[in-house]
Design an enzyme around this catalytic site. Structure first.
Site, PDB file in Angstrom:
ATOM      1  N   GLY A  12       0.816  -1.215   0.000  1.00 47.44           N
ATOM      2  CA  GLY A  12       0.000   0.000   0.000  1.00 47.44           C
ATOM      3  C   GLY A  12       0.848   1.262   0.000  1.00 47.44           C
ATOM      4  N   ARG A  16      -2.795   8.343   3.564  1.00 48.37           N
ATOM      5  CA  ARG A  16      -3.114   9.224   4.693  1.00 48.37           C
ATOM      6  C   ARG A  16      -1.861   9.739   5.426  1.00 48.37           C
ATOM      7  NH1 ARG A  16      -7.468   4.888   6.782  1.00 48.37           N
ATOM      8  NH2 ARG A  16      -6.139   3.592   5.471  1.00 48.37           N
ATOM      9  N   GLY A  81      -5.919  -3.758  -3.234  1.00 48.79           N
ATOM     10  CA  GLY A  81      -6.571  -4.340  -2.073  1.00 48.79           C
ATOM     11  C   GLY A  81      -5.734  -5.388  -1.363  1.00 48.79           C
ATOM     12  N   THR A  82      -6.020  -5.519  -0.073  1.00 48.71           N
ATOM     13  CA  THR A  82      -5.291  -6.491   0.744  1.00 48.71           C
ATOM     14  C   THR A  82      -5.542  -7.924   0.252  1.00 48.71           C
ATOM     15  OG1 THR A  82      -7.156  -6.364   2.292  1.00 48.71           O
ATOM     16  CG2 THR A  82      -5.208  -5.086   2.847  1.00 48.71           C
ATOM     17  N   ARG A 338      31.530  13.992  18.186  1.00 44.74           N
ATOM     18  CA  ARG A 338      31.234  13.252  16.955  1.00 44.74           C
ATOM     19  C   ARG A 338      31.833  11.850  17.040  1.00 44.74           C
ATOM     20  NH1 ARG A 338      33.983  17.428  13.354  1.00 44.74           N
ATOM     21  NH2 ARG A 338      33.795  15.817  11.780  1.00 44.74           N
ATOM     22  N   LYS A 356      36.367  14.833  17.676  1.00 40.64           N
ATOM     23  CA  LYS A 356      36.171  13.787  16.674  1.00 40.64           C
ATOM     24  C   LYS A 356      37.394  12.903  16.687  1.00 40.64           C
ATOM     25  CE  LYS A 356      37.716  13.477  12.713  1.00 40.64           C
ATOM     26  NZ  LYS A 356      38.304  13.739  11.405  1.00 40.64           N
TER      27      LYS A 356
HETATM   28  C1  UD1 Z   1      -7.229  -2.945   6.907  1.00 35.43           C
HETATM   29  C2  UD1 Z   1      -8.399  -3.944   6.983  1.00 35.43           C
HETATM   30  C3  UD1 Z   1      -9.308  -3.561   8.150  1.00 35.43           C
HETATM   31  C4  UD1 Z   1      -8.509  -3.523   9.424  1.00 35.43           C
HETATM   32  C5  UD1 Z   1      -7.302  -2.598   9.305  1.00 35.43           C
HETATM   33  C6  UD1 Z   1      -6.411  -2.750  10.510  1.00 35.43           C
HETATM   34  C7  UD1 Z   1      -8.897  -4.717   4.731  1.00 35.43           C
HETATM   35  C8  UD1 Z   1      -9.792  -4.581   3.552  1.00 35.43           C
HETATM   36  N1  UD1 Z   1      -9.146  -3.919   5.763  1.00 35.43           N
HETATM   37  O1  UD1 Z   1      -7.761  -1.672   6.607  1.00 35.43           O
HETATM   38  O2  UD1 Z   1     -10.359  -4.507   8.258  1.00 35.43           O
HETATM   39  O3  UD1 Z   1      -9.331  -3.114  10.510  1.00 35.43           O
HETATM   40  O4  UD1 Z   1      -6.510  -2.949   8.144  1.00 35.43           O
HETATM   41  O5  UD1 Z   1      -5.383  -1.796  10.477  1.00 35.43           O
HETATM   42  O6  UD1 Z   1      -8.022  -5.568   4.690  1.00 35.43           O
HETATM   43  N2  UD1 Z   1      -1.768  -3.372   1.404  1.00 35.43           N
HETATM   44  C9  UD1 Z   1      -1.232  -4.126   0.374  1.00 35.43           C
HETATM   45  N3  UD1 Z   1      -1.840  -4.044  -0.848  1.00 35.43           N
HETATM   46  C10 UD1 Z   1      -2.906  -3.259  -1.083  1.00 35.43           C
HETATM   47  C11 UD1 Z   1      -3.466  -2.512  -0.023  1.00 35.43           C
HETATM   48  C12 UD1 Z   1      -2.861  -2.592   1.224  1.00 35.43           C
HETATM   49  O7  UD1 Z   1      -0.271  -4.843   0.554  1.00 35.43           O
HETATM   50  O8  UD1 Z   1      -3.395  -3.230  -2.224  1.00 35.43           O
HETATM   51  C13 UD1 Z   1      -1.118  -3.430   2.733  1.00 35.43           C
HETATM   52  C14 UD1 Z   1      -0.683  -2.075   3.235  1.00 35.43           C
HETATM   53  O9  UD1 Z   1       0.663  -1.789   2.848  1.00 35.43           O
HETATM   54  C15 UD1 Z   1      -0.806  -2.222   4.740  1.00 35.43           C
HETATM   55  C16 UD1 Z   1      -1.917  -3.249   4.903  1.00 35.43           C
HETATM   56  O10 UD1 Z   1      -2.059  -3.902   3.665  1.00 35.43           O
HETATM   57  O11 UD1 Z   1       0.359  -2.718   5.346  1.00 35.43           O
HETATM   58  C17 UD1 Z   1      -3.260  -2.616   5.320  1.00 35.43           C
HETATM   59  O12 UD1 Z   1      -3.598  -1.636   4.359  1.00 35.43           O
HETATM   60  P1  UD1 Z   1      -4.415  -0.335   4.762  1.00 35.43           P
HETATM   61  O13 UD1 Z   1      -4.658   0.419   3.544  1.00 35.43           O
HETATM   62  O14 UD1 Z   1      -3.774   0.342   5.901  1.00 35.43           O
HETATM   63  O15 UD1 Z   1      -5.794  -0.994   5.241  1.00 35.43           O
HETATM   64  P2  UD1 Z   1      -6.822  -0.376   6.252  1.00 35.43           P
HETATM   65  O16 UD1 Z   1      -7.685   0.574   5.562  1.00 35.43           O
HETATM   66  O17 UD1 Z   1      -6.142   0.077   7.463  1.00 35.43           O
HETATM   67 MG    MG Z   2      -4.127   0.354   7.961  1.00 39.51          MG
END
Ligand code: UD1
Ligand code: MG
Length: 460
Positions: A12, A16, A81-82, A338, A356
């Site tokens: 991700g 934010r 997405g996750t 240093r 140093k």
């Molecule tokens: C996610 C969860 C939410 C949970 C929250 C906890 C999902 C859909 N939602 O939301 O239920 O309460 O974490 O903190 O899973 N990431 C990827 N690939 C992507 C998107 C994200 O690897 O395409 C990784 C991000 O780098 C991060 C993690 O997944 O480490 C969570 O991503 P984030 O966008 O912070 O999810 P939340 O909105 O916090």
């Molecule tokens: Mg998160």
């Protein structure tokens, strides 16, 4: 059963955070979120540790490799997405051979995730016999998190994201931490059917929990310590979590016998070692592999980076990096050490002194306004105020050696390379360009001229 793989989600952007740096490379207490999570996950000894990257993929992958140990980098494709992150990881991992056992999945944006919590989750998963277990926590303010929706019997029904939740679901305080253990086979099946039919148009991993129920039972384990599973999405959360973590570190050291009058302004890194009866006064930053021995007083307003402070030393209002400070030494205020200094027992480096790569012998004092670089000073020598070792000729860094029992007058300039013997006395304002033998007195000509009745230009 063994942990066949751990998948860390780090693809991700972390919008934010409003940063040019990927979120998982931001730091809490001097270590990136990613390093912290990888270290905790490694303690569970997964056969494969996979890190999923996409946003600034190269940078995150390089960071993941830099923390040591084997790591498999998975590149997530353009689908967001996750859930998609885990699909990509599972496809790549399964290509090496069929996966058996358990798969641990965790987000990388939860810097305080610890191995104890993960082990408890794994134990719970194994004992329950469930096919999937989600790590949850109860939050007073669950805003932003996915909510754990349970059925009438208390079983886990599904996870609903904040943006997809109705008012009833929003009132739930039990949230998804983004840490899960799945049976590998069940995970493969559960992620096969994910879609982007939701408010964010992303493949949610959270939906896999619901689909997993078609292949096995699904459970939830509440993290014993809510702080350990808190996610960071913006810098306000980062600051709050950093402060809570630091408070715990300070309280730990207080219980070990360290006096810390103001934990609010005392920042202590995880690798720092303090002995009992150390005092750390307000406004201090202790970082890296700093160690402080008994009865030493640090601060107020002092930064120590990879510093070693021996028993009874006082280091006040100064910055010390990669240097050793001997027993009962006095450093500060306003001293800048240093890297590469070694100050022996009973030494002093006072106000506006910079050093140093200086080796300062037992009892030697550099009390005021001096620069001592690339120098070796013997024992019980005193350096007059305003003395400089001129170590740089524009090409090389040259060494100054000054013996023991030497009395250096104020405002001396040692033009290195130069060697001064033991028991030498130097006159005030000397420019020492040539070696001085033991027991000598040295002074350099500095003719004083007086122009009588002189008036400044504007008066003439
Ligand atoms: C996610 C969860 C939410 C949970 C929250 C906890 C999902 C859909 N939602 O939301 O239920 O309460 O974490 O903190 O899973 N990431 C990827 N690939 C992507 C998107 C994200 O690897 O395409 C990784 C991000 O780098 C991060 C993690 O997944 O480490 C969570 O991503 P984030 O966008 O912070 O999810 P939340 O909105 O916090
Ligand atoms: Mg998160």
């Amino acid at each position: 059963m063994a942990l066949s793989a751990a998948i860390i989600l780090a693809a991700g952007e972390g919008v934010r955070m409003r940063s040019s740096k990927p979120k998982v490379l931001h730091e809490l207490a001097d270590k990136t979120f990613l390093e912290r999570v990888m270290t905790s996950v490694r303690r569970l000894e997964p056969a494969t540790l996979a890190v999923v990257v996409r946003y600034q993929a190269r940078r995150v992958a390089d960071a993941a490799r830099s923390y040591g140990g084997q790591v498999t980098i998975v590149e997530q494709d353009d689908i967001a997405g996750t859930g998609r992150a885990v699909q990509c990881a599972m496809t790549q991992l399964a290509a090496k051979g069929p996966m058996r056992g358990e798969v641990l999945i965790t987000a990388a944006d939860m810097p305080l995730l610890d191995a104890d919590t993960l082990n408890e989750l794994l134990d719970f998963h194994r004992t329950s016999g469930d096919g999937a277990t989600v790590l949850t926590t109860m939050l007073d303010d669950p805003t932003g998190y996915g909510r754990i929706i349970r059925d009438a019997g208390g079983g886990v029904l599904k996870i609903v994201e904040q943006k997809d939740a109705n008012s009833g679901e929003l009132s739930v305080h039990e949230v998804n931490t983004s840490v899960y253990v799945f049976d590998a086979g069940i995970l493969s099946n559960a992620i096969a059917t994910l879609d982007a039919n939701n408010a964010q148009g992303e493949f949610y991993l959270t939906d896999a929990l619901e689909s997993a129920k078609r292949y096995g039972s699904v459970g939830a384990f509440a993290a014993p310590d809510p702080l350990s599973v808190e996610g960071v999405n913006d810098r306000v959360q980062l600051a709050a979590l950093g402060k809570q973590h630091n408070r715990r570190v300070c309280e730990y050291w207080m219980r070990e016998g360290v006096t810390i009058p103001d934990a609010e302004t005392t920042w202590i890194g995880d690798e720092v070692q303090l002995s009992s009866d150390v005092t750390v006064l307000p406004g201090c930053f202790l970082q890296g592999h700093t160690t402080v021995a008994a009865d030493a007083v640090v601060g107020p307003y002092t930064t120590l980076i990879d510093a070693t402070i021996d028993e009874g030393a006082h280091v006040e209002r100064c910055r010390i990096q990669e240097s050793h400070i001997g027993k009962d030494a006095q450093i500060g205020p306003w001293t800048y050490l240093r890297p590469g200094n070694d100050l022996a027992e009973g030494t002093k480096a006072g106000a506006y002194v910079e050093m140093k790569k200086a080796h300062i012998g037992k009892g030697t004092k550099v009390p005021h306004l001096s620069y001592i670089g690339d120098a070796q000073l013997g024992e019980h020598t005193n350096i007059g105020g305003g003395t400089i070792t001129a170590n740089y000729d524009g090409v090389h860094k040259n060494r100054t050696q000054i013996g023991s029992g030497v009395h250096v007058g104020a405002g001396n300039l040692f033009v290195a390379p130069v060697e001064v013997g033991d028991e030498v006395t130097t006159g005030a304002g000397s420019v020492v360009r040539h070696d001085v033998p033991d027991g000598a007195m040295v002074y350099s000509e500095n003719t004083q001229h007086i122009v009588k009745g002189w008036k400044p230009a504007w008066e003439r």
